[in-house]
Design a protein around this motif. Structure first.
Motif, short mmCIF file in Angstrom:
data_model
loop_
_atom_site.label_atom_id
_atom_site.label_comp_id
_atom_site.label_asym_id
_atom_site.label_seq_id
_atom_site.Cartn_x
_atom_site.Cartn_y
_atom_site.Cartn_z
N ARG A 154 0.75 2.51 -8.70
CA ARG A 154 -0.69 2.65 -8.47
C ARG A 154 -1.52 1.79 -9.43
O ARG A 154 -2.59 1.29 -9.06
CB ARG A 154 -1.10 4.12 -8.61
N TYR A 211 -3.80 7.28 -1.32
CA TYR A 211 -4.32 6.41 -2.36
C TYR A 211 -5.75 6.79 -2.76
O TYR A 211 -6.12 6.75 -3.94
CB TYR A 211 -4.28 4.95 -1.90
N LYS A 229 2.34 1.78 -3.50
CA LYS A 229 1.36 2.25 -4.47
C LYS A 229 0.96 3.71 -4.24
O LYS A 229 0.77 4.47 -5.20
CB LYS A 229 0.10 1.37 -4.39
N ALA A 230 0.85 4.09 -2.98
CA ALA A 230 0.33 5.43 -2.67
C ALA A 230 1.41 6.48 -2.49
O ALA A 230 1.22 7.66 -2.86
CB ALA A 230 -0.53 5.37 -1.40
N TRP A 233 0.81 -1.21 0.00
CA TRP A 233 0.00 0.00 0.00
C TRP A 233 0.85 1.26 0.00
O TRP A 233 0.55 2.22 -0.70
CB TRP A 233 -0.93 -0.02 1.21
#
Length: 509
Positions: A493, A405, A92-93, A89
């Motif tokens: 992402r 995100y 991705k963020a 996470w």
């Protein structure tokens, strides 16, 4: 795309045993990882030392950022049920470098706590069976502690179903004993048979009014330690039924169960033991390391004293095993997304567990334990006091990753604003505050049992272990095969979640 990963041929679907856990099994793993009986025995006395009778208030205050962070975990898991959790996470963020350090924070926490719970399990098992003299032997305790790490590593290696069945027994035993002890203690207090040291519970125990910010921060960082571990249920999300929803529900459920249990035990212990400086009083320095078992003997006699010693040993043993689960799965995900060497992506073809990662985690924790135990037992004690820093760090990364995100959808609904925006921001801010205040206080050479160059040993161990991740990350980034991750190519992402049978939610985020 292959649905299995073998030691000879790693594949991006990870190959874990999907659909093996339900809501209860998932919650049990989260509860077991916190080691509630051991955590209370080892920490409650220090919380009382910091804030007096207001320890229940500290459990409430620490619960708030924990719950808000658990909400962030739930929201992220609903769209990305990946066993890499904070690493995946965060990458991705917030980008690969932040994500990698978040994954390192999870690993550091696991290594530190494994060494300490192995020590606790060994000491309390020996004490439970009357082997107090053996429990004073450094070598005997070390050998038994290493044996516990090896045994629980083997259980984790053998499969998630074996792990769940073992934890069901260990967790139920803990909560039956803790609940029974608390209810009996309060019964005796209100019946007037608890003794002259007892005091009646007061509502003011649940209020922090009158405490300084330093006292609150010191107590909260201790409470973060006793709550920490519930996120283990998110790390086994790929092995859970309804993987997008069940792990998040289990995380919230586990934190609520812990809050009720901790407040009940704290009130019962304070009311029965009182705050005297002699006997079982909580201000007696001889009791500070273990107020729970000190209380059990006078109240229930030698048989219950044995049971309490045994339940704490069982609690530490359970935590030893469940701590291996998330750390091994975290490094598995890091390898699948090419953030660490590919060997960590190996999954056993029969047991469907992260074979290489599990063994490495067990060996690393064992070596860390042996080194600290032989060099300085004080350093071993200070390492557990430093754990809150690593926990606060990677929880903060997760909370802020949630906001980053979902940023584009936060204002689309009231639900999104609170659950994906405001609550995670507040949870992350609470973690940053606890980290900053505690790190400042830990600089004091009088903080803890050790100091290095005029700096508190707790600070050196806590910050040093986190900082060690920087050169390791740079070393990984220098490897040609891992550069795609650090360039944001192998995980970003838009990267699909590498989980079989998962359909990502439709619509923009």
């Amino acid at each position: 795309m292959s649905s299995a990963v073998t030691d000879e041929s790693p594949a991006p679907t990870k190959g874990l045993s999907s659909g093996s856990l339900g809501l209860w099994g998932n919650t049990v793993i989260g509860l077991a990882s916190t080691a509630p009986a051991y955590s209370l025995a080892a920490t409650l006395g220090y919380v009382v030392l910091a804030v007096g009778e207001k320890s229940p208030a500290m459990f409430l205050i620490a619960f708030v950022p924990m719950l808000l962070t658990a909400i962030a975990y739930r929201e992220l898991n609903s769209v990305m049920p990946d066993c890499g959790t904070t690493f995946t996470w965060g990458s991705k963020a917030l980008g690969p470098w932040v994500g990698w350090m978040g994954g390192w924070g999870v690993a550091v926490s696991g290594i530190i706590v494994l060494a300490n719970v192995a020590e606790v399990a060994a000491v309390y098992f020996l004490r439970a069976f009357g082997l107090d003299q053996v429990a004073e032997s450094r070598i005997a305790v070390l050998l038994l502690g290493v044996g516990f790490i090896a045994a629980m590593t083997w259980v984790s290696y053998r499969g998630i179903i074996v792990s769940e069945r073992l934890q069901n027994v260990l967790v139920v035993f803990q909560f039956i004993v803790l609940g029974g002890l608390s209810i009996l203690a309060l019964w005796k207090v209100y019946a007037g048979t608890a003794g002259p040291q007892a005091v009646l519970p007061e509502w003011s125990w649940f209020s922090p009014v009158g405490l300084t910010s330093s006292a609150i921060a010191a107590a909260v960082i201790l409470c973060l330690f006793i709550y920490w571990g519930w996120d283990a249920c998110l790390a086994v999300n790929e092995e859970t039924k309804d993987l997008a929803r069940t792990p998040g529900r289990a995380a919230v459920l586990a934190t609520v169960i812990l809050l009720v249990t901790y407040c009940l035990v704290a009130v019962a212990v304070q009311a029965y033991a009182g705050f005297g400086t002699t006997g079982i009083g909580l201000n007696n320095e001889a009791n500070i390391d273990d107020v729970v078992t000190v209380l059990g003997g006078p109240m229930l006699g030698p048989v219950m004293a044995f049971v309490l010693l045994l339940v704490i040993a069982v609690s530490a043993t359970a935590s030893t095993q469940t701590t291996i689960l998330p750390t091994a799965r975290g490094t598995l995900a890091m390898a699948v997304y090419k953030a660490v060497p590919g060997q960590f992506a190996r999954v056993h073809p029969v047991f469907k567990t992260p074979s290489f990662s599990t063994i490495v985690m067990g060996v690393t924790a064992g070596v860390f334990y042996i080194v600290l135990k032989l060099l300085s037992e004080d350093a071993l004690f200070d390492s557990i006091a430093s754990l809150g820093l690593a926990v606060a760090f990677y929880y903060a990364v997760t909370a802020f990753a949630c906001v980053a995100y979902f940023w584009r959808s936060i204002f689309r609904s009231t639900r999104n604003f609170f659950l994906r925006g405001l609550f995670p921001v507040l949870g992350g801010a609470g973690m940053v505050w606890a980290f900053g205040i505690s790190a400042r206080d830990m600089l004091d050479p009088e903080y803890g049992y050790t100091s290095f160059g005029g700096v508190g040993g707790v600070f050196v161990i806590g910050v040093g272990m986190l900082a060690l991740g920087v050169p390791l990350m740079v070393a990984c980034a220098a490897r040609l095969s891992l550069r795609p991750f650090f360039r944001g190519e192998s995980l970003n992402r838009e990267t699909p979640v590498l989980v079989p049978d998962f359909e990502p939610p439709r619509g923009g985020l």
